[in-house]
Enzyme design. Structure first.
Site, mmCIF file in Angstrom:
data_model
loop_
_atom_site.group_PDB
_atom_site.id
_atom_site.type_symbol
_atom_site.label_atom_id
_atom_site.label_comp_id
_atom_site.label_asym_id
_atom_site.label_seq_id
_atom_site.Cartn_x
_atom_site.Cartn_y
_atom_site.Cartn_z
ATOM 1 N N GLU A 57 48.625 7.243 -31.419
ATOM 2 C CA GLU A 57 48.579 8.296 -32.429
ATOM 3 C C GLU A 57 49.246 7.819 -33.726
ATOM 4 O O GLU A 57 50.323 7.204 -33.687
ATOM 5 C CB GLU A 57 49.304 9.526 -31.861
ATOM 6 N N LYS A 63 43.670 16.433 -34.344
ATOM 7 C CA LYS A 63 44.444 16.903 -33.191
ATOM 8 C C LYS A 63 44.343 18.428 -33.098
ATOM 9 O O LYS A 63 44.415 19.139 -34.113
ATOM 10 C CB LYS A 63 45.894 16.471 -33.355
ATOM 11 N N TYR A 76 24.389 6.712 23.711
ATOM 12 C CA TYR A 76 23.983 8.107 23.572
ATOM 13 C C TYR A 76 24.197 8.855 24.893
ATOM 14 O O TYR A 76 23.742 8.431 25.955
ATOM 15 C CB TYR A 76 22.508 8.176 23.172
ATOM 16 N N LYS A 112 22.232 9.765 16.943
ATOM 17 C CA LYS A 112 23.473 9.957 17.702
ATOM 18 C C LYS A 112 24.433 10.865 16.938
ATOM 19 O O LYS A 112 25.068 11.753 17.516
ATOM 20 C CB LYS A 112 24.130 8.605 17.975
ATOM 21 N N CYS A 123 47.497 13.209 -27.924
ATOM 22 C CA CYS A 123 48.834 13.518 -27.395
ATOM 23 C C CYS A 123 48.972 14.919 -26.809
ATOM 24 O O CYS A 123 48.551 15.177 -25.695
ATOM 25 C CB CYS A 123 49.876 13.289 -28.490
#
Length: 650
Positions: A46, A116, A485, A612, A173
């Site tokens: 910033e 901002k 199975y 299965k 920010c």
């Protein structure tokens, strides 16, 4: 190919407070350096052109004009590196107001100024004295010294011309600290990478708070969140700025900067936006929120250049064991492992009580899965405050049972004080095979007959003594169909159904080290951990008596299959990308050809054995991957051609 990865860099330049010319050169130097990494995005802190801590000097026209001339001139840097998306921080005076902005560059142009939104005006922060909040209307404005119009406003999403699945949103920010950060709306409008330009001073425990904010916002917005803050060059009159920087991807830490550097500092990582997009598609609430979102954002298309990644150039760690809890703190690790086992044991406890049975029936093989299932049964007894007399363990030796696994079972039950009954299945299996007219070969019929005889005995025993049959098959075996199975595939309650093989081995090791006091019991568990994984359905070696049928030699290493499973189901990655990631994760252990071989085995077996999984017994979901047809994996059982996925490996 880029496999959906985008290279993102953050930078904390060496700062000369109010000396815009020097700061310009530091920014330029960093861009030139990072361009050699082929980065596609660079974000600075910033107000990085002037410094954040200028105070009332922000109201000096001299500083405002110098900053303006500098951010206009910075187009020359962008012209030299047209394929990089660059964002830096600057004050900007417009229509009698001063704004704290992110200046956005691409293809030799200043394309946007993002003001901002949330200006802190409490404690040590007094931004409302100097700046105005972002206006609600986003528009294109004319700026003297620039021939083209520039986007001015907060409702902007930047999308790549080359790949519309790659979009960027920007906030500054304190915007992250707000109740509704702008990044939430940016994400709902398509941004999957959020850049936060920050100036956050250092305080005791504030670092942890910042990390939580960034991590949570990356999770909540299902995005990559890139955060970079001002460094030591800021004024230390009342505050110290350390140059915090981090990049999170949907809650995962991709990298952090070390604070308090006296020189320029950078961090470059490769972000998986393909993963982000798949997570959003999977999360139906996300889709609903995008429809309900009533704030439309401007879309600006920017230019970038795709990177042709290979496993050696990828700038991110690929975890070879994604199911394991990689936690260094021993207390936190114990908490996580206890949580895993508690979910299983409490699920079993509720099933035990509601079924109104008196016993648990478990078949023990002397291997990992049945051993761990037994440990879960013991934990259930603690939860319900009942004795372990309710656990009836059976060992059912057959044609392939070795002395090693048989002794493992016997010694384990003695050490844990669990009743063990032995019933041989050799004679009954032979009789059954003879009735079928079986040749006596060690074929699939020979193997499956033993598995089904064991299951029949377990269920009959359960009927006899009013018990539940505990399933021991794990997630890895269910994915590969490495079960018979209606044999070991079936049970009353499958406690291991969502626990993969690599995690079971890990949890037994943890249990040994943290839950057992007896040296003898610890030694037996270690012996079981060291025993080769085998179904033991064909006779052991006639001379040595050692296990002859080793699972990982037949179908491949479970650490590879668990890696494939995690990325295929949890990350929704295509096989070609999985091969690429596995090549990076296992580069020091397996050749690419071997990985590709076992990946093909995984894909073929995974699709062939869905029938299965469509008939799985109940079992608790523990982690983020489950193959239960009643839970989160529902596909047809009769897909007979997985070529769409196999071809992708090529």
């Amino acid at each position: 190919m880029n496999y959906g990865f985008i290279r993102v860099s953050i930078a904390v330049p060496k700062l000369f407070l109010t000396n815009v010319d020097k700061n310009y050169l530091e920014h330029k130097k960093i861009v030139e350096k990072l361009s050699k990494t082929h980065t596609q995005v660079i974000s600075f802190p910033e107000l990085s052109l002037t410094g954040y801590s200028c105070g009332d000097l922000f109201h000096q026209a001299k500083l405002q004009n110098k900053a303006k001339n500098s951010f206009i001139k910075f187009q020359e840097v962008s012209e030299k590196f047209p394929n990089i998306f660059i964002v830096l921080g600057t004050p900007f005076a417009y229509n009698g107001a001063l704004f704290n902005c992110a200046a956005v560059y691409n293809n030799g142009k200043l394309v946007a100024l993002i003001p901002k939104s949330h200006l802190p005006n409490y404690n040590e922060f007094k931004e409302r004295i100097y700046f105005q909040s972002a206006p609600e209307i986003t528009k294109k404005i004319s700026i003297s010294g620039i021939e083209h119009k520039v986007i001015f406003g907060k409702h902007v999403v930047f999308t790549s011309e080359q790949d519309e699945k790659f979009s960027i949103g920007i906030e500054i920010c304190e915007d992250l600290w707000g109740v509704e950060p702008p990044s939430g709306k940016l994400a709902l409008n398509g941004a999957n990478i959020i850049l936060n330009l920050s100036a956050s001073n250092e305080l005791v425990v504030k670092t942890d708070y910042r990390i939580r904010l960034v991590r949570q916002q990356s999770e909540r917005s299902i995005c990559v969140y890139s955060y970079v803050s001002s460094g030591l060059g800021e004024s230390t009159m009342d505050m110290v700025f350390g140059g915090s920087g981090m990049i999170y991807e949907y809650g995962n830490n991709l990298g952090e900067m070390k604070p308090f550097s006296l020189d320029n500092q950078t961090l470059t990582v490769d972000c998986d936006v393909d993963r982000i997009n798949q997570e959003r598609i999977r999360n139906t609430i996300w889709g609903e929120n995008t429809i309900l979102n009533n704030i439309q954002h401007e879309k600006y298309f920017f230019k970038t250049k795709n990177i042709d990644f290979n496993s050696n150039t990828l700038k991110r760690n690929i975890d070879p064991l994604p199911f394991l809890p990689h936690i260094k703190n021993s207390d936190q690790l114990n908490e996580r492992c206890n949580e895993i086992m508690s979910i299983q044991a409490n699920g079993l406890a509720m099933r035990f009580q509601r079924s109104k049975v008196k016993n648990l029936i478990i078949g023990l093989s002397g291997g990992l899965d049945s051993t761990y299932a037994l440990l879960v049964c013991l934990e259930m007894c603690k939860i319900l405050s009942i004795t372990t007399n309710c656990i009836q363990a059976l060992t059912l030796p057959g044609h392939g049972t070795s002395e090693l696994t048989k002794s493992n079972t016997e010694n384990l039950c003695k050490a844990l004080k669990v009743d063990l009954e032995e019933i041989s299945i050799v004679e009954i299996t032979n009789m059954h095979l003879n009735q079928l007219g079986h040749s006596g070969d060690h074929d699939i019929t020979f193997e499956n007959a033993q598995a089904r005889e064991r299951t029949q005995i377990l269920f009959d025993k359960a009927n006899l003594i009013n018990g539940l049959v505990i399933g021991t098959s794990d997630l890895s075996e269910l994915a590969l169909g490495w079960t018979t199975y209606n044999g070991d595939h079936m049970s009353s309650y499958g406690v291991n159904a969502t626990i993969p093989k690599t995690l079971i081995r890990f949890l037994i090791q943890w249990y040994k080290e943290n839950k057992l006091a007896s040296k003898k019991a610890k030694g037996i568990l270690q012996k079981i951990i060291d025993t080769p994984i085998s179904p033991e359905l064909i006779p052991p070696d006639t001379e040595s008596g050692e296990i002859k049928q080793e699972t990982e030699s037949l179908i491949g290493p479970f650490e590879l299959h668990d890696f494939f499973l995690f990325h295929f189901i949890r990350r929704k990655a295509r096989p070609g990308k999985i091969l690429f990631l596995a090549g990076r994760a296992f580069s020091k252990k397996y050749e690419k050809e071997e990985i590709e071989k076992w990946l093909r085995v995984f894909i073929e077996r995974f699709f062939a054995n869905q029938f299965k999984r469509s008939a799985l017994p109940d079992g608790p979901k523990v982690g983020s991957v489950s193959l239960s047809p009643r839970g989160e994996w529902r596909i047809p059982s009769d897909i007979d051609d997985p070529s769409l996925w196999l071809d992708d490996i090529n």
